[in-house]
Write an enzyme that holds these catalytic residues in place. Structure first.
Site, PDB file in Angstrom:
ATOM      1  N   SER A 115       0.853  -1.182   0.000  1.00 31.17           N
ATOM      2  CA  SER A 115       0.000   0.000   0.000  1.00 31.17           C
ATOM      3  C   SER A 115       0.886   1.229   0.000  1.00 31.17           C
ATOM      4  O   SER A 115       1.858   1.299   0.759  1.00 31.17           O
ATOM      5  CB  SER A 115      -0.912   0.009   1.235  1.00 31.17           C
ATOM      6  OG  SER A 115      -1.764   1.146   1.214  1.00 31.17           O
ATOM      7  N   GLU A 116       0.571   2.184  -0.844  1.00 23.79           N
ATOM      8  CA  GLU A 116       1.487   3.300  -1.052  1.00 23.79           C
ATOM      9  C   GLU A 116       1.704   4.166   0.184  1.00 23.79           C
ATOM     10  O   GLU A 116       2.654   4.957   0.233  1.00 23.79           O
ATOM     11  CB  GLU A 116       1.008   4.176  -2.215  1.00 23.79           C
ATOM     12  CG  GLU A 116      -0.306   4.873  -1.968  1.00 23.79           C
ATOM     13  CD  GLU A 116      -0.848   5.502  -3.237  1.00 23.79           C
ATOM     14  OE1 GLU A 116      -1.023   6.725  -3.243  1.00 23.79           O
ATOM     15  OE2 GLU A 116      -1.112   4.760  -4.201  1.00 23.79           O
ATOM     16  N   ASN A 117       0.840   4.042   1.194  1.00 22.80           N
ATOM     17  CA  ASN A 117       1.065   4.813   2.416  1.00 22.80           C
ATOM     18  C   ASN A 117       2.114   4.159   3.322  1.00 22.80           C
ATOM     19  O   ASN A 117       2.405   4.675   4.398  1.00 22.80           O
ATOM     20  CB  ASN A 117      -0.242   5.015   3.189  1.00 22.80           C
ATOM     21  CG  ASN A 117      -0.874   3.716   3.638  1.00 22.80           C
ATOM     22  OD1 ASN A 117      -0.843   2.722   2.919  1.00 22.80           O
ATOM     23  ND2 ASN A 117      -1.466   3.706   4.814  1.00 22.80           N
TER      24      ASN A 117
ATOM     25  N   SER B  37       8.292   4.152   0.778  1.00 23.57           N
ATOM     26  CA  SER B  37       7.264   3.496  -0.020  1.00 23.57           C
ATOM     27  C   SER B  37       7.315   3.976  -1.469  1.00 23.57           C
ATOM     28  O   SER B  37       7.276   3.174  -2.410  1.00 23.57           O
ATOM     29  CB  SER B  37       5.880   3.759   0.576  1.00 23.57           C
ATOM     30  OG  SER B  37       4.876   3.148  -0.203  1.00 23.57           O
TER      31      SER B  37
END
Length: 225
Positions: free
Chosen positions: A51-53, A93
């Site tokens: 997940s990009e977070n 990330s």
């Protein structure tokens, strides 16, 4: 003329895309229909969801009674962690994304052009709906970009186009498109149909598509549970 079956629903489209995810792959799922693909991995296949977070190893959604408001994905869904998961900051990330370490990203879209151009945001909706977010980074940085979207707009317009009409997210990046009536690859020669909704003819599919379609010699019926 054959009578088409009912087009695939959201869950069925996500299921179909999940069947192609590579074993051992590092995969990012976009908001909307793409995130549903995590629920439909074939038995025995291991995929690491990023997940990009900053979550590497996203697990299933948390049960309501066990949800942690500090543990969310990029869409603010309360999630769990898979075994061996790790959490990093946003800089790390996006370094992973921009550094080409994501094997596949599955994104939603408004339009895809026959050369692979992607339009998955609309500046006319700014403040009212989807924004570009991290999609530009994913579209450029991932090794493979797949799209899940309905084949046609609500007014019947085509989403598979000769040229996109909306602002581009990235150019020549999409490799495969999963719609509610077809699975289509983007090749140097244009769109090649790999699967067509069971009961639908190639002529009927072309009539619903603005761009020219080529039918793969081994094209199969599109089916989903």
């Amino acid at each position: 003329m054959s009578r088409p079956m009912k087009p695939l629903g959201r869950e069925q489209m996500a299921w179909r895309a999940a069947q192609d995810l590579p074993d051992g792959g590092l995969v990012n799922l976009g908001l909307g229909i793409p995130v549903l693909a995590a629920d439909y991995l074939p038995a025995g296949r291991e995929v690491i969801f990023q997940s990009e977070n900053g979550v590497i190893g996203v697990g299933p959604l948390a049960a309501p009674e066990a949800a942690d408001p500090d543990l969310v994905d990029a869409g603010s869904r309360r999630i769990t962690l898979s075994r061996g998961a790790t959490i990093v900051d946003s800089a790390a990330s996006f370094a992973m994304i921009r550094g080409g370490h994501i094997d596949v990203t599955i994104l939603g879209a408004f339009e895809v052009a026959e050369n692979g151009d992607l339009a998955n945001w609309d500046m006319r909706l700014a403040g009212k709906g989807p924004l570009v977010g991290g999609a530009m980074d994913l579209a450029v940085g991932a090794k493979a970009v797949w799209v899940i979207m309905e084949h046609n707009t609500r007014s019947g317009g085509s989403r598979l186009l000769t040229r996109c009409t909306l602002p581009l997210t990235a150019v020549a990046c999409v490799k495969r498109v999963y719609t509610d009536i077809a699975v289509v690859d983007v090749t140097p020669e244009g769109f090649v149909v790999r699967e067509i909704l069971e009961g639908m003819t190639a002529e009927e599919l072309q009539a619903r598509t603005e761009a020219k379609l080529a039918i793969a010699p081994d094209c199969r019926p599109l089916r989903a549970p």
